[in-house]
Design a protein around this motif. Structure first.
Motif, mmCIF file in Angstrom:
data_model
loop_
_atom_site.group_PDB
_atom_site.id
_atom_site.type_symbol
_atom_site.label_atom_id
_atom_site.label_comp_id
_atom_site.label_asym_id
_atom_site.label_seq_id
_atom_site.Cartn_x
_atom_site.Cartn_y
_atom_site.Cartn_z
ATOM 1 N N UNK A 1 10.750 22.495 37.452
ATOM 2 C CA UNK A 1 11.814 22.208 36.497
ATOM 3 C C UNK A 1 13.163 22.257 37.194
ATOM 4 N N UNK A 2 14.071 21.393 36.762
ATOM 5 C CA UNK A 2 15.418 21.362 37.333
ATOM 6 C C UNK A 2 16.437 21.244 36.203
ATOM 7 N N UNK A 3 17.696 21.474 36.530
ATOM 8 C CA UNK A 3 18.794 21.268 35.594
ATOM 9 C C UNK A 3 19.372 19.873 35.774
ATOM 10 N N UNK A 4 20.228 19.486 34.864
ATOM 11 C CA UNK A 4 20.901 18.198 34.956
ATOM 12 C C UNK A 4 21.592 18.036 36.312
ATOM 13 N N UNK A 5 21.346 16.895 36.945
ATOM 14 C CA UNK A 5 21.987 16.590 38.211
ATOM 15 C C UNK A 5 21.257 17.119 39.430
ATOM 16 N N UNK A 6 20.178 17.848 39.217
ATOM 17 C CA UNK A 6 19.392 18.358 40.336
ATOM 18 C C UNK A 6 18.178 17.474 40.589
ATOM 19 N N UNK A 7 17.766 17.418 41.850
ATOM 20 C CA UNK A 7 16.522 16.757 42.231
ATOM 21 C C UNK A 7 15.464 17.823 42.494
ATOM 22 N N UNK A 8 14.220 17.400 42.542
ATOM 23 C CA UNK A 8 13.133 18.331 42.802
ATOM 24 C C UNK A 8 13.327 19.119 44.083
ATOM 25 N N UNK A 9 13.780 18.452 45.129
ATOM 26 C CA UNK A 9 13.980 19.119 46.408
ATOM 27 C C UNK A 9 15.100 20.162 46.355
ATOM 28 N N UNK A 10 15.969 20.084 45.351
ATOM 29 C CA UNK A 10 17.074 21.030 45.262
ATOM 30 C C UNK A 10 16.624 22.436 44.868
ATOM 31 N N UNK A 11 15.465 22.538 44.232
ATOM 32 C CA UNK A 11 15.034 23.851 43.733
ATOM 33 C C UNK A 11 13.801 24.392 44.452
ATOM 34 N N UNK A 12 13.188 23.587 45.292
ATOM 35 C CA UNK A 12 12.050 24.059 46.066
ATOM 36 C C UNK A 12 12.537 24.866 47.275
ATOM 37 N N UNK A 13 11.742 25.801 47.766
ATOM 38 C CA UNK A 13 12.130 26.537 48.977
ATOM 39 C C UNK A 13 12.440 25.577 50.127
ATOM 40 N N UNK A 14 13.471 25.894 50.892
ATOM 41 C CA UNK A 14 13.900 25.004 51.965
ATOM 42 C C UNK A 14 12.789 24.741 52.971
ATOM 43 N N UNK A 15 11.952 25.732 53.227
ATOM 44 C CA UNK A 15 10.862 25.549 54.185
ATOM 45 C C UNK A 15 9.861 24.505 53.684
ATOM 46 N N UNK A 16 9.632 24.475 52.381
ATOM 47 C CA UNK A 16 8.718 23.487 51.798
ATOM 48 C C UNK A 16 9.307 22.094 51.932
ATOM 49 N N UNK A 17 10.590 21.963 51.632
ATOM 50 C CA UNK A 17 11.262 20.664 51.755
ATOM 51 C C UNK A 17 11.207 20.170 53.198
ATOM 52 N N UNK A 18 11.492 21.049 54.134
ATOM 53 C CA UNK A 18 11.480 20.661 55.551
ATOM 54 C C UNK A 18 10.094 20.228 55.992
ATOM 55 N N UNK A 19 9.061 20.933 55.557
ATOM 56 C CA UNK A 19 7.694 20.552 55.921
ATOM 57 C C UNK A 19 7.337 19.179 55.361
ATOM 58 N N UNK A 20 7.736 18.923 54.138
ATOM 59 C CA UNK A 20 7.408 17.628 53.530
ATOM 60 C C UNK A 20 8.159 16.493 54.205
ATOM 61 N N UNK A 21 9.421 16.714 54.544
ATOM 62 C CA UNK A 21 10.185 15.669 55.219
ATOM 63 C C UNK A 21 9.677 15.453 56.640
ATOM 64 N N UNK A 22 9.245 16.498 57.294
ATOM 65 C CA UNK A 22 8.657 16.361 58.625
ATOM 66 C C UNK A 22 7.400 15.503 58.558
ATOM 67 N N UNK A 23 6.599 15.713 57.522
ATOM 68 C CA UNK A 23 5.381 14.922 57.347
ATOM 69 C C UNK A 23 5.709 13.461 57.088
ATOM 70 N N UNK A 24 6.776 13.208 56.342
ATOM 71 C CA UNK A 24 7.198 11.819 56.091
ATOM 72 C C UNK A 24 7.579 11.152 57.408
#
Length: 247
Positions: A111-134
């Motif tokens: 869940x996020x608030x107005x103006x936020x994206x999913x990546x904005x609320x996930x742990x930074x390590x999770x975001x980095x791992x997913x972007x590395x995979x991309x």
């Protein structure tokens, strides 16, 4: 007979990342057998609609998928269930068209608030791992499948292979574009958050802590892992029926 008719509900089930409408199969079968009407669509760019990946340009596309279904089927008094990533979609639909919705069930949801994206609320390590995979995949449109990681499904589970064969890359834009909300999260509708607690999906721990502080929201726990619809369909169906009656 009138009592049986009153107990029947319409459920709209929204799947999470890398999944498709297929993941609800066992829940759909049980709900239909109990007399309910059920819709479990696949979002653009995923599952059997993976050939439309390039069309999944933002989270708004997924929200329109569900909004268009509600309009096309002329649904009313709907219990909308959003699992994981599907919570973002359910939030957007409720904000834009609350009238046909009876209640919202957020199943281990992001869940996020107005103006936020999913990546904005996930742990930074999770975001980095997913972007590395991309980046490692050599393409820019989707987050590659990472096996059963995060699903809570053990590798030796009887349905592990069934799930692995069906997972598809998830449109990256749906996690990087913000959710636009004109109203508070849930838009005044009856909302319940369901924590899949065994094992708990730690990636969503910050989201769950925030939900506990939201006034008026219900809270439930279910004794299963993140992919409750696969791991414990009977438990989940019992809970959904109870929540539908309560709302």
């Amino acid at each position: 007979m009138a009592q049986e008719d009153t107990a029947r509900s319409t459920f709209l089930l929204i799947h999470g990342a890398w999944h498709g409408g297929w993941c609800w199969r066992f829940v759909v079968d049980r709900l239909v057998a109990r007399g309910h009407r059920v819709f479990a669509p696949t979002l653009t760019g995923l599952g059997e609609r993976r050939h439309l990946l390039e069309a999944a340009t933002s989270l708004d596309v997924c929200i329109e998928d569900i909004g268009n279904l509600i309009e096309a089927e002329e649904l009313t008094d709907v219990v909308v269930v959003g699992h994981s990533f599907g919570g973002l979609v359910a939030s957007g639909v409720a904000d834009r068209m609350p009238q046909p919705i009876r209640s919202l069930v957020f199943l281990d949801s992001l869940l996020v608030d107005n103006g936020q994206a999913g990546f904005d609320v996930l742990p930074q390590s999770v975001v980095e791992d997913r972007m590395k995979a991309v980046r490692a995949s050599g393409q820019t449109l989707a987050m590659p499948v990472n096996g059963l990681v995060g699903t809570g499904i053990p590798e030796d589970h009887p349905l592990a292979g069934w799930v692995r064969r069906r997972l598809t890359p998830h449109p990256l834009a749906t996690y990087t574009t913000p959710l636009a909300l004109k109203h508070p999260l849930g838009n005044g509708l009856p909302c319940t958050y369901v924590h899949c607690a065994n094992p708990s999906y730690d990636t969503l721990a910050p989201v769950r802590e925030r939900v506990k502080a939201l006034p008026g929201w219900g809270w439930e726990s279910i004794d299963t892992g993140h992919d409750a619809m696969v791991l414990a369909p009977d438990l989940l169906v019992d809970l959904l029926e109870r929540l539908a009656v309560r709302s």
